[in-house]
Write a protein that holds these residues in place. Structure first.
Motif, PDB file in Angstrom:
ATOM      1  N   SER A 204       0.820  -1.208   0.000  1.00 18.65           N
ATOM      2  CA  SER A 204       0.000   0.000   0.000  1.00 18.65           C
ATOM      3  C   SER A 204       0.859   1.265   0.000  1.00 18.65           C
ATOM      4  O   SER A 204       0.484   2.277  -0.566  1.00 18.65           O
ATOM      5  N   ASN A 205       2.022   1.217   0.615  1.00 15.17           N
ATOM      6  CA  ASN A 205       2.934   2.363   0.627  1.00 15.17           C
ATOM      7  C   ASN A 205       4.039   2.075  -0.381  1.00 15.17           C
ATOM      8  O   ASN A 205       5.068   1.523  -0.046  1.00 15.17           O
ATOM      9  N   SER A 206       3.820   2.445  -1.631  1.00 13.77           N
ATOM     10  CA  SER A 206       4.764   2.098  -2.689  1.00 13.77           C
ATOM     11  C   SER A 206       5.604   3.287  -3.131  1.00 13.77           C
ATOM     12  O   SER A 206       5.836   3.485  -4.311  1.00 13.77           O
ATOM     13  N   GLN A 207       6.057   4.084  -2.197  1.00 10.82           N
ATOM     14  CA  GLN A 207       6.915   5.213  -2.537  1.00 10.82           C
ATOM     15  C   GLN A 207       8.361   4.746  -2.562  1.00 10.82           C
ATOM     16  O   GLN A 207       8.804   4.003  -1.687  1.00 10.82           O
ATOM     17  N   GLN A 208       9.086   5.207  -3.578  1.00 10.95           N
ATOM     18  CA  GLN A 208      10.490   4.846  -3.710  1.00 10.95           C
ATOM     19  C   GLN A 208      11.324   6.111  -3.728  1.00 10.95           C
ATOM     20  O   GLN A 208      10.873   7.171  -4.155  1.00 10.95           O
TER      21      GLN A 208
END
Length: 85
Positions: free
Chosen positions: A32-36
């Motif tokens: 759900s938290n797919s920040q890179q």
């Protein structure tokens, strides 16, 4: 093929498809938290510093200079006569 066999094949295919769907959801689903984070690239400057004169000087080897080995007076080297050797 009996009607009972056909119903059993459809039931097994449906259960197998449901299990495959649930398993693929757990295996291939994105978090759900797919920040890179990306690496920061330094700014390119237009300033050019002069290179070390030990390696880059006016007397150094120039690979773009034409080097002639021997004398060759053949103006048409691909005429097939073999006189340019």
């Amino acid at each position: 093929m009996k009607q009972k066999d056909l119903a059993m094949i459809v039931l097994i295919a449906g259960i197998s498809g449901g299990i495959a769907l649930v398993a693929s959801h757990f295996i291939f689903s994105a978090p759900s938290n797919s920040q890179q984070k990306a690496a920061v690239v330094p700014v390119i400057s237009t300033r050019f510093t002069t290179p070390d004169p030990q390696f880059f000087n006016t007397q150094s080897f120039d690979p773009a200079k034409l080097i002639e080995v021997g004398s060759n007076n053949n103006t048409n080297p691909f005429d097939g006569s073999g006189s340019g050797q």
